[in-house]
Design an enzyme around this catalytic site. Sequence first.
Site, PDB file in Angstrom:
ATOM      1  N   SER A  37       0.821  -1.267  -0.057  1.00 37.39           N
ATOM      2  CA  SER A  37       0.070   0.017   0.020  1.00 37.39           C
ATOM      3  C   SER A  37       0.848   1.280   0.096  1.00 37.39           C
ATOM      4  CB  SER A  37      -0.663  -0.097   1.122  1.00 37.39           C
ATOM      5  OG  SER A  37      -1.697   1.237   1.367  1.00 37.39           O
ATOM      6  N   HIS A  64      -2.556  -0.457  -3.458  1.00 34.94           N
ATOM      7  CA  HIS A  64      -3.758   0.642  -3.531  1.00 34.94           C
ATOM      8  C   HIS A  64      -3.639   1.817  -4.538  1.00 34.94           C
ATOM      9  CE1 HIS A  64      -4.901  -1.203   0.782  1.00 34.94           C
ATOM     10  NE2 HIS A  64      -5.137  -1.974  -0.277  1.00 34.94           N
ATOM     11  N   ASP A 156      -5.450  -4.397   5.190  1.00 35.41           N
ATOM     12  CA  ASP A 156      -5.724  -5.250   3.978  1.00 35.41           C
ATOM     13  C   ASP A 156      -4.329  -6.188   3.797  1.00 35.41           C
ATOM     14  OD1 ASP A 156      -6.611  -6.080   1.645  1.00 35.41           O
ATOM     15  OD2 ASP A 156      -6.075  -4.464   0.414  1.00 35.41           O
TER      16      ASP A 156
END
Length: 865
Positions: A37, A64, A156
């Site tokens: 991310s 992301h 996540d």
Amino acid sequence: MPVRPDWRLAAVAALTPAVSPPAPPAPGTLIVGLGASAGGLESLEAFLGNIPARSGMAYIVVQHLDPTHETMLAELLQRVTSMPVLEARQNMRIEPDSVYTIAPNSELSISDGMLQSRRPVKPRGQQLPINVLFSSLAGELGERAIAVVLSGMGSDGTVGLQAVRAVGGLTVVQSPDTAQFDSMPKSAIAAQCVDIVAPAEELPTRILAYIAQLPDPYAVAQGEETESEPLETVFNLLLRRTRHDFSHYKRSTLHRRLERRMAIHAIATYEEYATYLGSNDQEIDLLFNELLIGVTSFFRDPAVWEHLATVTLPELLAQRSDVSRLRAWVVGCSTGEEAYSLAITFNEVTRQHSRFRDHSLQIFATDLSRSAIDTARRGRYPTAIQAEVSATRLTHFFSAHTDSYQINSDIRDMVLFAQQDVILDPPFTRLDLICCRNLLIYFDSNLQHRIIPLFHYSLRRDGVLLLGSAETVGRDARLFTPSESKLRLYRRQDDVSSRRADFLLSSFPPLLKTVREQTVSTTPPPSDNLQTTADQVLLQVFAPSAVVINEDGDILYISGRTGKYLEPATGKANWNLHAMVREGLRSTISAALKKLAAEGETQNLHGLHVELPGGGEQYVDITVQALRLPDNPRGAIMIIFRDIVQTTARDASKKGDAPLASSHEAELQHCHDEIQNLREEARATKEELQSSNEELQSTNEELQSTNEELTTSKEEMQSMNEELQTINAEVQSKLDDLALAQSDMRNLLNSIEIAILFLDQDLNVRRYTDRATKIINIRESDLGRPLSDLTSNLQYTDLQSDALETLRTLAFSEKQILATDGRWFTVRIMPYRRLDNVIDGVVITLLDITVTKKLEKELRQDSNT
């Protein structure tokens, strides 16, 4: 004979220097999922930069990304690896030694060796693309799946790692202290689903070493007799450390889990691993947790929970209309998600059906792992459960915190968690529902044949048994009738019994041994002392009856016959004095106990009236006093009952009849006044509390609504922050490339020793070479200054007008100009054309032609002579 798969040979070759490349990879290529991310670009570059060119594996990168922004991830990663880096597209075939990156506004998964790219289902801010990829790897590759979590914010990837670990795959995480953002690595480590933790640059070597150590799945099984002895050693070490016997688990499962631990530690044989276990208790604990396979999730298999809510539970409640509280047992509950899912589903059913609102459910949730039970009792789960639990359920049954969700107390109170071994410990009984999902698949057939009759014994009439999707009742099908065979729901058969009546006795030998020991230990030894025997007889016949209780009222000892004052309460056995004392004495003794606790003085109660069981009556004197001997239990109290002869009590009552009656009336009136005052105070307090409760309820609803809005805003802001971090990293990398290109251009222009002057559309100085400073009086501070403000050594008064003309007509201008120092220059003026074919100024080049002019002059002179 089968040949070893090429992906394993490629891993071995990657670890050992080799000149010739390996053979082309087999169709079953190992796939490594990489999740990152914010701050993940640097970690991805460190990881991919340390992968050998021929590792034999494919790599899928999920980050992301801003859905509205074009990504340069593939181009940036291509700089650090010789493998081709491609942006993933729908139905793209996965090739070995290749890197695939996620496209903006998409989710990646794999199916049949092909990449599947789709638009996200959830709105921005709630998307978890790393979990989607990892779960897909787990379902597609099983124990050959490899998942890696790198730097990033949020949680996540945690749920995806749990899925990979559940199927026996490898889970890898970057060390939090080396990650630019450590939230994702810390979340995975906290979930206890990680095999390897190391810096990003070391992870490829660790993964390749693990793959090279894995057993050949195509090799013929051999040497089982030689392996049995080390395996027995491993089982004995586990039994001694954890008191749990794994010898009845399926050998295939045990082999896979053992080989995983061996591969992580680069141990080749079971014998070496058994030796390693013998000197490392921590590894025994890790192996124990690995063998337990404690992975679960909320509302696993949604179709099962839908059927429970719409069919099974309503039917069960209708059949149990005469029972207000139902009982359920969740076997192998792990960290509690399944038990809480059952509690939430039951709560929803009773809310939807008004006729069931008086019913409640007591859930007994058990597991072998103490750490899993402790986690379940806390009822706090990471924010990643948003992928499993609907927003409505999160609102009604959870409390949102900064980085987690907490189960509400009303749901937690429905579940009683306990550590239990279903193989050895006694079962719960009189149950309406047993939920045992994905536990029996790890037991061999003999152990399953012992457990299924146990479930039959534990259930009430028409009780429900719920098994996992890969489990059945097997040889014990006569004990259960399929209710919904596809969902593994069964009803108890009530007209059959277990084939072996002693299966409970054979299942719990430790319990029987304990009972026998207790029986032997409680048998009084024969008395060989005449005086002691006589004293005991005298005490039993002539001494007053008495009981000894603790500070909670539990009876510790009984002396004499107390049947006239105490009687067992109905229902479950209860040895508490307050439950056993007869009605006429209960309130008086309770008051005396409270007074004794407050004042510490012996309490004497006289002339108390008791209704006897046969219909008669008895008067009794009671003494309540504390026992303070050193050997007595702390807080022990003795209550002594002395019977009063009926005539004595009657005479005494006649003598003081009038004063006693008056005293009783005054005391009774006082009691009535106190009761009335207490009622009024209680009513006023109740009204105040009700008003406060309504205000608090209103405030709570407002705060809950505000909290939901803030949570949504926070998730969106976090998502945008991650996307901005990713974009910022890409832009920073691009700026570095531009700075390098600018340095290259400057060195190139200075190396050709040609004076060049760049002007913008307003003929202001934009850039120049070092050579130009020797002809035109210009320095660093003159950037942006008009050309007309500059002086030069050129005898070129039309330079400004010629530049304007070139800018207007886009025609080249070239003139030979004499300088004040006698040098000649070719001054060329041309338009400055950008890459997008837009004119954005002019370029003036000054080439020294002094030597050429001198040669030309000499040639003229020679021709004239």
